[in-house]
Each structure stands twice: as C-alpha cells, then as structure tokens.
Design a protein around this motif. Structure first.
Motif, PDB file in Angstrom:
ATOM      1  N   TRP A  73      -0.119  -8.355   7.349  1.00 23.43           N
ATOM      2  CA  TRP A  73      -0.831  -7.234   6.755  1.00 23.43           C
ATOM      3  C   TRP A  73      -2.338  -7.483   6.692  1.00 23.43           C
ATOM      4  CZ3 TRP A  73      -0.982  -2.369   6.028  1.00 23.43           C
ATOM      5  CH2 TRP A  73      -1.732  -1.779   5.016  1.00 23.43           C
ATOM      6  N   SER A  74      -2.751  -8.628   6.205  1.00 23.04           N
ATOM      7  CA  SER A  74      -4.178  -8.831   5.936  1.00 23.04           C
ATOM      8  C   SER A  74      -4.974  -9.344   7.133  1.00 23.04           C
ATOM      9  CB  SER A  74      -4.373  -9.771   4.747  1.00 23.04           C
ATOM     10  OG  SER A  74      -3.861 -11.052   5.035  1.00 23.04           O
ATOM     11  N   ARG A 119      -3.275   2.209   8.304  1.00 21.59           N
ATOM     12  CA  ARG A 119      -3.987   3.146   7.407  1.00 21.59           C
ATOM     13  C   ARG A 119      -4.466   4.375   8.169  1.00 21.59           C
ATOM     14  NH1 ARG A 119      -7.441  -1.480   4.197  1.00 21.59           N
ATOM     15  NH2 ARG A 119      -5.942  -1.787   2.495  1.00 21.59           N
ATOM     16  N   ARG A 120      -4.982   4.165   9.375  1.00 20.02           N
ATOM     17  CA  ARG A 120      -5.489   5.288  10.177  1.00 20.02           C
ATOM     18  C   ARG A 120      -4.352   6.222  10.607  1.00 20.02           C
ATOM     19  NH1 ARG A 120      -5.438   5.534  15.245  1.00 20.02           N
ATOM     20  NH2 ARG A 120      -5.365   3.287  15.626  1.00 20.02           N
ATOM     21  N   GLU A 123       0.843  -1.194   0.000  1.00 18.04           N
ATOM     22  CA  GLU A 123       0.000   0.000   0.000  1.00 18.04           C
ATOM     23  C   GLU A 123       0.880   1.248   0.000  1.00 18.04           C
ATOM     24  OE1 GLU A 123      -4.004   1.596   2.170  1.00 18.04           O
ATOM     25  OE2 GLU A 123      -3.611  -0.511   1.815  1.00 18.04           O
ATOM     26  N   ALA A 124       0.372   2.306  -0.650  1.00 16.16           N
ATOM     27  CA  ALA A 124       1.014   3.617  -0.596  1.00 16.16           C
ATOM     28  C   ALA A 124       0.126   4.515   0.262  1.00 16.16           C
ATOM     29  CB  ALA A 124       1.165   4.197  -1.989  1.00 16.16           C
ATOM     30  N   LEU A 125       0.745   5.152   1.251  1.00 10.94           N
ATOM     31  CA  LEU A 125       0.016   6.042   2.161  1.00 10.94           C
ATOM     32  C   LEU A 125       0.703   7.398   2.132  1.00 10.94           C
ATOM     33  CD1 LEU A 125      -0.396   3.589   5.173  1.00 10.94           C
ATOM     34  CD2 LEU A 125      -2.160   4.251   3.527  1.00 10.94           C
ATOM     35  N   GLY A 126       0.262   8.249   1.229  1.00 10.00           N
ATOM     36  CA  GLY A 126       0.930   9.533   1.080  1.00 10.00           C
ATOM     37  C   GLY A 126       2.363   9.333   0.641  1.00 10.00           C
ATOM     38  N   ARG A 127       3.301   9.892   1.389  1.00 10.36           N
ATOM     39  CA  ARG A 127       4.715   9.775   1.031  1.00 10.36           C
ATOM     40  C   ARG A 127       5.334   8.463   1.509  1.00 10.36           C
ATOM     41  NH1 ARG A 127       4.875  12.229   5.904  1.00 10.36           N
ATOM     42  NH2 ARG A 127       6.787  12.197   7.125  1.00 10.36           N
ATOM     43  N   ARG A 128       4.589   7.715   2.294  1.00  7.57           N
ATOM     44  CA  ARG A 128       5.094   6.436   2.829  1.00  7.57           C
ATOM     45  C   ARG A 128       4.526   5.265   2.053  1.00  7.57           C
ATOM     46  NH1 ARG A 128       4.704   9.180   7.814  1.00  7.57           N
ATOM     47  NH2 ARG A 128       6.719   9.120   8.863  1.00  7.57           N
ATOM     48  N   GLN A 129       5.297   4.190   2.023  1.00  9.59           N
ATOM     49  CA  GLN A 129       4.819   2.922   1.512  1.00  9.59           C
ATOM     50  C   GLN A 129       4.739   1.941   2.673  1.00  9.59           C
ATOM     51  OE1 GLN A 129       6.287   2.137  -2.807  1.00  9.59           O
ATOM     52  NE2 GLN A 129       8.074   2.454  -1.512  1.00  9.59           N
ATOM     53  N   VAL A 130       3.850   0.967   2.543  1.00 10.79           N
ATOM     54  CA  VAL A 130       3.827  -0.161   3.453  1.00 10.79           C
ATOM     55  C   VAL A 130       4.476  -1.303   2.685  1.00 10.79           C
ATOM     56  CG1 VAL A 130       2.442  -1.730   4.843  1.00 10.79           C
ATOM     57  CG2 VAL A 130       1.705   0.655   4.547  1.00 10.79           C
ATOM     58  N   VAL A 131       5.585  -1.789   3.216  1.00  9.48           N
ATOM     59  CA  VAL A 131       6.357  -2.834   2.555  1.00  9.48           C
ATOM     60  C   VAL A 131       6.231  -4.114   3.371  1.00  9.48           C
ATOM     61  CG1 VAL A 131       8.635  -3.511   1.687  1.00  9.48           C
ATOM     62  CG2 VAL A 131       7.981  -1.084   1.725  1.00  9.48           C
ATOM     63  N   VAL A 148       5.844  -4.364   7.427  1.00 16.39           N
ATOM     64  CA  VAL A 148       5.121  -5.461   8.067  1.00 16.39           C
ATOM     65  C   VAL A 148       5.870  -6.731   7.701  1.00 16.39           C
ATOM     66  CG1 VAL A 148       2.867  -4.326   8.186  1.00 16.39           C
ATOM     67  CG2 VAL A 148       3.451  -5.663   6.163  1.00 16.39           C
ATOM     68  N   THR A 149       6.125  -7.559   8.697  1.00 16.00           N
ATOM     69  CA  THR A 149       6.945  -8.733   8.467  1.00 16.00           C
ATOM     70  C   THR A 149       6.360  -9.958   9.160  1.00 16.00           C
ATOM     71  OG1 THR A 149       9.188  -9.632   8.663  1.00 16.00           O
ATOM     72  CG2 THR A 149       8.463  -8.152  10.425  1.00 16.00           C
ATOM     73  N   GLY A 150       6.734 -11.105   8.651  1.00 14.21           N
ATOM     74  CA  GLY A 150       6.353 -12.357   9.284  1.00 14.21           C
ATOM     75  C   GLY A 150       7.335 -12.783  10.352  1.00 14.21           C
TER      76      GLY A 150
END
Length: 139
Positions: free
Chosen positions: A103-104, A131-132, A12-20, A38-40
C-alpha cells in the motif's frame, strides 16, 4: 524468536469501497466483496485462487521477482476470467509478505487487461493509482 502476526486492516475508504490490506491473501473474507485488496502475497496461481473466492473489485499482489515462467504474476490472467482487475507491485518497491508495504511503497509492475482498462498504469505507485481509479472523482 519473535512471533510474526499476519495483519488485516482497512487502510482507506474510497466512496462505497474500502481498501483492505491483508498480509496474506488467504485472509480475504466474504465481507470484502466489492472492495480493493492489497496484499503482501505473491501473485502466483494459488494466490489467485484465494482472491477469486470473493467477488472483490481489484487486488494487488507482490510480483516476488516474477520468477520462472512468470510465476509471480500467474494469478492475473486467471482473475481476469473472473472479472477481477488485478496487478502486482515490484518486489524491489515493497517487502514480500507485508501488505502495508504494498500500500505505502508498492510500484505497479504488471496488470491484467481489466486493470489496464480501468486506468491502472505500470510504473505508477499502487496507492496513488487506487485512489485515482476508485476515488471520489473516478469515472
């Protein structure tokens, strides 16, 4: 026997940040600076050392059942000293070793002070919380 491939992808892209999403925290890269990971991986000391090599905004691990002496969340206070918000998701909500599950499906089980101060809450789905906190309407 089937080969297992460690995955890494922007979820996901959240503004200037990405969720990797990275199945193993060892795959965090310098270009992830400022992003949310986010990692396992478990939230133990060695995972914290990998995460702390890059100035990321936040990271969420799997608590791996917490374990003896809180071993599954031991990275959280260490990352706080580095200025990184960090938390874990419950091993009952997400498969250990699978970042897509974190993540999910992941539900927050523990947080460091920086993550709490940012607005994360235990018991909340990690994806919704990320996201929030980091989305367009974030404070």
């Amino acid at each position: 026997m089937t080969a297992f491939t460690m995955r890494r992808e922007v979820v996901e892209a959240l503004g200037r940040r990405q969720v990797v999403a990275v199945d193993t925290i060892a795959h965090v890269r310098p270009e992830d600076e400022g992003d949310v990971i986010v990692t396992g991986s478990h939230g133990g000391v060695s995972s914290g050392e990998y995460a702390g090599r890059v100035r990321i905004a936040a990271v969420f691990f799997n608590d791996a059942g917490i374990g003896k002496d809180q071993a599954g969340t031991a990275a959280l206070p260490y990352l706080e000293t580095l200025g990184i918000a960090a938390g874990t998701v419950s091993h009952d909500s997400a498969l250990i070793g699978d970042a897509q599950e974190t993540w999910s499906c992941g539900v927050i089980s523990a947080l460091n002070r920086l993550a709490r101060d940012a607005g994360f809450t235990p018991g909340e789905p990690a994806r919704d919380a990320i996201r929030r906190v980091y989305g367009e309407n974030a404070r």
